[in-house]
Design an enzyme around this catalytic site. Structure first.
Site, PDB file in Angstrom:
ATOM      1  CG  ASP A   1      24.073  -8.848 -12.773  1.00 28.63           C
ATOM      2  OD1 ASP A   1      24.134  -9.929 -12.153  1.00 28.63           O
ATOM      3  OD2 ASP A   1      23.284  -8.664 -13.718  1.00 28.63           O
TER       4      ASP A   1
ATOM      5  CG  ASP B   1      21.494 -10.478  -8.357  1.00 30.94           C
ATOM      6  OD1 ASP B   1      21.060  -9.359  -8.653  1.00 30.94           O
ATOM      7  OD2 ASP B   1      21.751 -11.358  -9.202  1.00 30.94           O
TER       8      ASP B   1
ATOM      9  CG  ASP C   1      15.643 -19.325 -11.304  1.00 29.46           C
ATOM     10  OD1 ASP C   1      16.579 -19.416 -10.478  1.00 29.46           O
ATOM     11  OD2 ASP C   1      15.685 -18.555 -12.283  1.00 29.46           O
TER      12      ASP C   1
HETATM   13  P1  ATP Z   1      22.324 -13.499 -14.895  1.00 29.66           P
HETATM   14  O1  ATP Z   1      22.344 -12.238 -14.062  1.00 29.66           O
HETATM   15  O2  ATP Z   1      23.636 -14.008 -15.307  1.00 29.66           O
HETATM   16  O3  ATP Z   1      21.317 -13.466 -15.975  1.00 29.66           O
HETATM   17  P2  ATP Z   1      21.159 -14.579 -12.517  1.00 29.66           P
HETATM   18  O4  ATP Z   1      20.986 -16.007 -12.066  1.00 29.66           O
HETATM   19  O5  ATP Z   1      21.920 -13.673 -11.607  1.00 29.66           O
HETATM   20  O6  ATP Z   1      21.791 -14.664 -13.940  1.00 29.66           O
HETATM   21  P3  ATP Z   1      19.024 -12.675 -12.269  1.00 29.66           P
HETATM   22  O7  ATP Z   1      17.904 -12.438 -13.208  1.00 29.66           O
HETATM   23  O8  ATP Z   1      20.018 -11.612 -12.019  1.00 29.66           O
HETATM   24  O9  ATP Z   1      19.728 -14.011 -12.789  1.00 29.66           O
HETATM   25  O10 ATP Z   1      18.365 -13.138 -10.902  1.00 29.66           O
HETATM   26  C1  ATP Z   1      19.117 -13.291  -9.702  1.00 29.66           C
HETATM   27  C2  ATP Z   1      18.631 -14.495  -8.921  1.00 29.66           C
HETATM   28  O11 ATP Z   1      17.257 -14.307  -8.574  1.00 29.66           O
HETATM   29  C3  ATP Z   1      18.647 -15.806  -9.693  1.00 29.66           C
HETATM   30  O12 ATP Z   1      19.900 -16.420  -9.636  1.00 29.66           O
HETATM   31  C4  ATP Z   1      17.589 -16.606  -8.975  1.00 29.66           C
HETATM   32  O13 ATP Z   1      18.083 -17.119  -7.778  1.00 29.66           O
HETATM   33  C5  ATP Z   1      16.559 -15.543  -8.664  1.00 29.66           C
HETATM   34  N1  ATP Z   1      15.543 -15.426  -9.732  1.00 29.66           N
HETATM   35  C6  ATP Z   1      15.565 -14.605 -10.787  1.00 29.66           C
HETATM   36  N2  ATP Z   1      14.490 -14.750 -11.571  1.00 29.66           N
HETATM   37  C7  ATP Z   1      13.736 -15.707 -10.984  1.00 29.66           C
HETATM   38  C8  ATP Z   1      12.482 -16.312 -11.303  1.00 29.66           C
HETATM   39  N3  ATP Z   1      11.805 -15.950 -12.387  1.00 29.66           N
HETATM   40  N4  ATP Z   1      12.015 -17.256 -10.449  1.00 29.66           N
HETATM   41  C9  ATP Z   1      12.707 -17.599  -9.339  1.00 29.66           C
HETATM   42  N5  ATP Z   1      13.889 -17.083  -9.012  1.00 29.66           N
HETATM   43  C10 ATP Z   1      14.416 -16.144  -9.806  1.00 29.66           C
HETATM   44 MG    MG Z   2      22.166 -11.574 -11.852  1.00 27.85          MG
END
Ligand code: ATP
Ligand code: MG
Length: 451
Positions: free
Chosen positions: A65, A67, A146
């Protein structure tokens, strides 16, 4: 004049990798995500791809996905796209929908210092962020993410990557490292502990020592996360294709007991229980690898089963018949578990069916086998039975019988039923009392967060 979020006079500079200096190719990226970036940019805003899509793309995996981070506020984003909706309260973001694909657009978050506006920013007494809608600039946004490997920003206009937190280096060193002071970041949002473990297991990375160190002690903070959010997080832990590795890390770091306390208790009493959970996760990973469906009902059913068996045995020793004992146990286990992780009814109902069918599978006389076979949850219950045999909870044999029965001709089926009808016992056994008897341990209690 546009009221853009965070136009700070002097920003610290990121390390910029030009297109030639990184391996993220545009063919990896979603056309729709690119459209969103281009529309934002041509309307005078800054926008970037960020997070998992950049991280995974750089590692050569197809992002699942996309972002987008921008300095446009949610209302400004919404006004640019017909199919945009603002969602979330704690954390307001915009979903831009293209058919089945959703591009998540997030406004740069700022720092919360001096923020006394409850409407935008709120912390609990324990330092947990309850609301995070303070807009900021990209450098602030980066430091509020994070992990360093999640704070890489892709600029579609020149295809460069902006690295604000030394994430490229950690990506190369295969390290999951929190940005900032680890303890403070976990207290702000304890779910980051789950995320550290999940990314490390999924990517085959190490958790950098300072990032790993506080987890054991802070794991109980997870008890204050709303159960609905925990349900989603648990699914992400176990449906990412690295469930076994994730589970082992959760055990090692004292986190599993916070998610599934009754299951954890059962491990010290039921000799097959750990193998059962591991085998369930091995099978889950295998199904993910083969692109087969994995249902949360089956997964939760397996993760909670040792607790169901414990309570069933306890109820039987208090005199309840097997079926009634198990029904009562299922009820108890679910009502305790939903204080930790919600289980939506659309999953808890089929989960209970799978459990209940475990009582029916051994009873095959007369028309019973035929009836069980037509149950909509038969296939899942059969797989569950095989799992119980594999783990050594029950003796093998019944699984083979059903395997054969499913594919047999009518006349052969009749013969199979005649044969079981002559065997002296068709189910209804009292399971042996596990030794030592099930202890009534104190379970971790949930704490309600104070605003
Ligand atoms: P995946 O979608 O593969 O699980 P992702 O890193 O894209 O991994 P998401 O949950 O889609 O995770 O979140 C997108 C982005 O938002 C993360 O990469 C991070 O930069 C930020 N993020 C998400 N959750 C948190 C959190 N709890 N605290 C701080 N930053 C966060
Ligand atoms: Mg993501």
């Amino acid at each position: 004049m546009k009221n853009q979020a965070g136009s700070q006079p002097s920003q610290p500079a990121p390390r910029i990798l030009s297109r030639a200096e990184h391996s993220l190719s545009r063919s990896m990226l979603s056309e729709n995500a690119i459209k969103v970036l281009q529309r934002l940019n041509s309307s005078g805003y800054e926008s970037y791809l960020v997070g998992g899509c950049v991280r995974d793309g750089l590692l050569g995996a197809h992002p699942k996905d996309f972002d987008v981070a921008t300095n446009a506020t949610p209302d400004q984003v919404k006004s640019l796209f017909r199919n945009a909706v603002i969602i979330g309260r704690r954390f307001r973001i915009v979903h831009v929908r293209f058919g089945r694909e959703i591009i998540e657009v997030t406004t740069f978050r700022g720092t919360h210092d001096d923020e006394d506006d409850d409407h935008r920013s709120q912390r609990s007494a324990a330092g947990m962020l309850l609301r995070d809608n303070v807009w900021g600039s990209i450098d602030q946004d980066a430091l509020r993410r994070d992990f360093t490997i999640n704070a890489l920003y892709y600029d579609v206009s020149d295809r460069s990557i902006h690295d604000w937190a030394n994430g490229i280096n950690d990506l190369e060193q295969q390290r999951v490292r929190l940005i900032g002071d680890p303890e403070r970041r976990y207290r702000e949002d304890p779910v980051r502990m789950l995320r550290a473990i999940r990314f490390a297991a999924k990517l085959g990375f190490d958790i950098e020592p300072r990032t790993a160190e506080p987890i054991n002690e802070l794991a109980p903070l997870l008890l204050s996360i709303p159960a609905a959010r925990m349900f989603d997080e648990v699914l992400k832990l176990f449906l990412n294709g690295a469930a076994l590795a994730t589970y082992r890390a959760l055990r090692e770091r004292g986190v599993f007991a916070m998610l599934f306390p009754a299951t954890f208790d059962a491990f010290s009493v039921l000799p097959w229980a750990e193998r059962f959970v591991e085998q369930a996760l091995i099978n889950t990973d295998e199904r993910v690898r083969q692109d087969k469906a994995v249902t949360p009902a089956f997964l939760y059913g397996a993760l909670l089963w040792p607790g169901v068996v414990m309570d069933t045995i306890a109820a039987m020793h208090e005199g309840a018949p097997h079926a009634q004992a198990q029904q009562q146990a299922s009820q108890q286990v679910i009502s305790r578990q939903i204080q930790h992780t919600a289980i939506p009814k659309r999953f808890s109902f089929p989960m209970r069916d799978i459990w209940e069918l475990q009582l029916r599978l051994p009873r095959r006389k007369g028309k019973r086998a035929e009836q069980t076979l037509t149950h909509p949850r038969f296939r899942a219950a059969f797989d569950f039975l095989l799992l119980r045999e594999q783990a050594g909870e029950i003796a093998p044999g019944l699984g083979d019988w059903w395997e054969h029965y499913q594919t047999a001709e009518v006349s052969e089926r009749e013969a199979m039923i005649r044969e079981v009808s002559h065997s002296p016992r068709d189910a209804e056994e009292i399971p042996p009392m596990p030794t030592p008897p099930p202890p009534r341990r104190r379970r971790p209690r949930r704490r309600t967060p104070k605003a």
